[in-house]
Design a protein around this motif. Sequence first.
Motif, PDB file in Angstrom:
ATOM      1  N   THR A 107       4.968  -2.775  12.980  1.00  0.00           N
ATOM      2  CA  THR A 107       6.183  -2.779  13.626  1.00  0.00           C
ATOM      3  C   THR A 107       7.263  -2.401  12.613  1.00  0.00           C
ATOM      4  O   THR A 107       6.877  -2.422  11.498  1.00  0.00           O
ATOM      5  CB  THR A 107       6.427  -3.614  14.628  1.00  0.00           C
ATOM      6  OG1 THR A 107       7.716  -3.513  15.106  1.00  0.00           O
ATOM      7  CG2 THR A 107       6.697  -5.072  13.906  1.00  0.00           C
ATOM      8  N   LEU A 108       8.363  -2.014  12.843  1.00  0.00           N
ATOM      9  CA  LEU A 108       9.574  -1.834  12.217  1.00  0.00           C
ATOM     10  C   LEU A 108       9.582  -0.626  11.058  1.00  0.00           C
ATOM     11  O   LEU A 108       9.616  -0.748  10.045  1.00  0.00           O
ATOM     12  CB  LEU A 108       9.786  -3.356  11.338  1.00  0.00           C
ATOM     13  CG  LEU A 108      10.501  -4.284  12.360  1.00  0.00           C
ATOM     14  CD1 LEU A 108      10.705  -5.532  11.495  1.00  0.00           C
ATOM     15  CD2 LEU A 108      12.060  -3.939  12.572  1.00  0.00           C
ATOM     16  N   CYS A 109       8.679   0.384  11.954  1.00  0.00           N
ATOM     17  CA  CYS A 109       8.509   1.762  10.990  1.00  0.00           C
ATOM     18  C   CYS A 109       9.800   2.466  11.201  1.00  0.00           C
ATOM     19  O   CYS A 109      10.400   3.058  12.214  1.00  0.00           O
ATOM     20  CB  CYS A 109       7.540   2.467  11.500  1.00  0.00           C
ATOM     21  SG  CYS A 109       7.064   3.894  10.740  1.00  0.00           S
ATOM     22  N   PHE A 110      10.500   2.777   9.923  1.00  0.00           N
ATOM     23  CA  PHE A 110      11.595   3.970   9.938  1.00  0.00           C
ATOM     24  C   PHE A 110      11.391   5.013   9.148  1.00  0.00           C
ATOM     25  O   PHE A 110      12.366   5.839   9.046  1.00  0.00           O
ATOM     26  CB  PHE A 110      12.886   2.904   9.268  1.00  0.00           C
ATOM     27  CG  PHE A 110      13.076   1.906  10.377  1.00  0.00           C
ATOM     28  CD1 PHE A 110      14.303   2.251  11.465  1.00  0.00           C
ATOM     29  CD2 PHE A 110      12.795   0.588  10.147  1.00  0.00           C
ATOM     30  CE1 PHE A 110      14.189   1.238  12.222  1.00  0.00           C
ATOM     31  CE2 PHE A 110      12.936  -0.404  11.076  1.00  0.00           C
ATOM     32  CZ  PHE A 110      13.788   0.028  12.184  1.00  0.00           C
ATOM     33  N   SER A 111      10.060   5.500   8.625  1.00  0.00           N
ATOM     34  CA  SER A 111      10.014   6.562   7.784  1.00  0.00           C
ATOM     35  C   SER A 111       8.591   7.210   8.099  1.00  0.00           C
ATOM     36  O   SER A 111       7.697   6.214   8.222  1.00  0.00           O
ATOM     37  CB  SER A 111      10.222   6.388   6.277  1.00  0.00           C
ATOM     38  OG  SER A 111       9.329   5.770   5.778  1.00  0.00           O
ATOM     39  N   PRO A 128       7.467   3.349  15.401  1.00  0.00           N
ATOM     40  CA  PRO A 128       8.680   3.731  14.814  1.00  0.00           C
ATOM     41  C   PRO A 128       9.671   3.292  15.847  1.00  0.00           C
ATOM     42  O   PRO A 128       9.872   3.610  17.006  1.00  0.00           O
ATOM     43  CB  PRO A 128       8.575   5.247  14.785  1.00  0.00           C
ATOM     44  CG  PRO A 128       7.216   5.471  15.484  1.00  0.00           C
ATOM     45  CD  PRO A 128       6.757   4.540  16.017  1.00  0.00           C
ATOM     46  N   PHE A 129      11.170   2.881  15.309  1.00  0.00           N
ATOM     47  CA  PHE A 129      12.115   2.594  15.882  1.00  0.00           C
ATOM     48  C   PHE A 129      13.179   3.491  16.105  1.00  0.00           C
ATOM     49  O   PHE A 129      14.129   3.705  15.248  1.00  0.00           O
ATOM     50  CB  PHE A 129      12.720   1.292  15.140  1.00  0.00           C
ATOM     51  CG  PHE A 129      12.269   0.045  15.630  1.00  0.00           C
ATOM     52  CD1 PHE A 129      10.730  -0.137  15.755  1.00  0.00           C
ATOM     53  CD2 PHE A 129      12.891  -1.382  15.691  1.00  0.00           C
ATOM     54  CE1 PHE A 129      10.363  -1.376  16.248  1.00  0.00           C
ATOM     55  CE2 PHE A 129      12.143  -2.305  15.981  1.00  0.00           C
ATOM     56  CZ  PHE A 129      11.074  -2.422  16.304  1.00  0.00           C
ATOM     57  N   ILE A 130      13.018   4.222  17.213  1.00  0.00           N
ATOM     58  CA  ILE A 130      14.153   5.295  17.353  1.00  0.00           C
ATOM     59  C   ILE A 130      15.579   5.072  17.558  1.00  0.00           C
ATOM     60  O   ILE A 130      16.529   5.478  16.801  1.00  0.00           O
ATOM     61  CB  ILE A 130      13.784   6.015  18.567  1.00  0.00           C
ATOM     62  CG1 ILE A 130      12.345   6.500  18.879  1.00  0.00           C
ATOM     63  CG2 ILE A 130      14.612   7.071  19.122  1.00  0.00           C
ATOM     64  CD1 ILE A 130      12.183   7.032  20.149  1.00  0.00           C
ATOM     65  N   GLY A 131      15.940   3.931  18.403  1.00  0.00           N
ATOM     66  CA  GLY A 131      17.208   3.518  18.580  1.00  0.00           C
ATOM     67  C   GLY A 131      17.974   3.211  17.396  1.00  0.00           C
ATOM     68  O   GLY A 131      19.200   3.482  17.221  1.00  0.00           O
ATOM     69  N   ALA A 162       6.219   4.909  20.546  1.00  0.00           N
ATOM     70  CA  ALA A 162       7.767   5.016  20.246  1.00  0.00           C
ATOM     71  C   ALA A 162       8.376   3.629  20.463  1.00  0.00           C
ATOM     72  O   ALA A 162       8.236   3.426  21.839  1.00  0.00           O
ATOM     73  CB  ALA A 162       8.341   6.177  20.844  1.00  0.00           C
ATOM     74  N   ALA A 163       9.319   3.112  19.787  1.00  0.00           N
ATOM     75  CA  ALA A 163      10.013   1.771  20.203  1.00  0.00           C
ATOM     76  C   ALA A 163      11.351   1.918  19.737  1.00  0.00           C
ATOM     77  O   ALA A 163      11.839   2.982  19.457  1.00  0.00           O
ATOM     78  CB  ALA A 163       9.279   0.633  19.332  1.00  0.00           C
ATOM     79  N   SER A 164      12.154   1.008  20.131  1.00  0.00           N
ATOM     80  CA  SER A 164      13.534   0.852  19.949  1.00  0.00           C
ATOM     81  C   SER A 164      14.068   2.105  21.146  1.00  0.00           C
ATOM     82  O   SER A 164      15.120   2.528  20.688  1.00  0.00           O
ATOM     83  CB  SER A 164      14.078   0.736  18.650  1.00  0.00           C
ATOM     84  OG  SER A 164      15.369   0.853  18.555  1.00  0.00           O
ATOM     85  N   ALA A 182       5.185   5.038  24.756  1.00  0.00           N
ATOM     86  CA  ALA A 182       6.356   4.497  24.469  1.00  0.00           C
ATOM     87  C   ALA A 182       6.708   3.490  24.997  1.00  0.00           C
ATOM     88  O   ALA A 182       6.305   2.996  26.266  1.00  0.00           O
ATOM     89  CB  ALA A 182       7.534   5.784  25.286  1.00  0.00           C
ATOM     90  N   THR A 183       7.431   2.402  24.489  1.00  0.00           N
ATOM     91  CA  THR A 183       7.788   1.177  24.681  1.00  0.00           C
ATOM     92  C   THR A 183       9.230   0.887  25.250  1.00  0.00           C
ATOM     93  O   THR A 183      10.180   1.306  24.449  1.00  0.00           O
ATOM     94  CB  THR A 183       6.964  -0.089  24.084  1.00  0.00           C
ATOM     95  OG1 THR A 183       7.216  -1.243  24.819  1.00  0.00           O
ATOM     96  CG2 THR A 183       7.955  -0.203  22.918  1.00  0.00           C
ATOM     97  N   ALA A 184       9.669   0.486  26.399  1.00  0.00           N
ATOM     98  CA  ALA A 184      10.866   0.468  26.984  1.00  0.00           C
ATOM     99  C   ALA A 184      11.226  -0.809  27.599  1.00  0.00           C
ATOM    100  O   ALA A 184      10.336  -1.055  28.440  1.00  0.00           O
ATOM    101  CB  ALA A 184      11.297   1.804  27.654  1.00  0.00           C
TER     102      ALA A 184
END
Length: 217
Positions: A107-111, A128-131, A162-164, A182-184
């Motif tokens: 988790t907490l993937c940004f790249s 990956p944290f989209i928001g 896909a998260a955030s 996708a997790t929402a």
Amino acid sequence: MKFFVDTADVDAIRELHALGMVDGVTTNPSLIMKSGRDILEVTREICDLVEGPVSAEVVATEAEAMIAEGRKLAAIADNIAVKVPLTWDGLKACKALTDEGKMVNVTLCFSANQALLAAKAGATFISPFIGRLDDLNLDGLDLIEDIRTIYDTYGFDTQILAASIRSANHMSDCAKLGADVATAPPAVIHKMAEHVLTDKGLAAFLEDAAKAGIKIV
Ligand code: G3P
């Protein structure tokens, strides 16, 4: 695209599960705090309810301690995915835990580079944290697209989770880009059903039904 629900609220999970909307659940320490419940107890309850993967996150920061926590979390149920942060120690824990046959969600993937490392370390899921990228005026969806391209080019079987996710549009955009999951939050999943033209059209139909005196049962 699989739907995971990003919450530790058991009632909200139960409601969506009854509609067939829940392929899995993701939690994190903030969501556990929000639930006000004990992590082991609430996670067990969620695992009893949901057949698919249930992510439970470690809170240690060093690999050995993360592995110990991961083993304890994984012992809760067969459908636990141990969630580890995308740090070097998290990658070590990912490799060790997946080598033991456990599911791991990094988790907490940004790249894209972070996603590439997670796949090499055998991650079951990359989150990956989209928001949170959008919050910085970056484009979270670009990251989903980049990871999809890289994973497909090299045949990695790590699933893109896909998260955030903050909006209903994020959900359809992730589906178009080929995210595996996708997790929402429950509210976003509810929002996906809404359209102003549906409301308007229904109001007109009901008005005409009343005028025509239509009764079905
Ligand atoms: O799935 C990760 C999620 O819980 C984080 O969402 O809205 O706090 O960035 P957010």
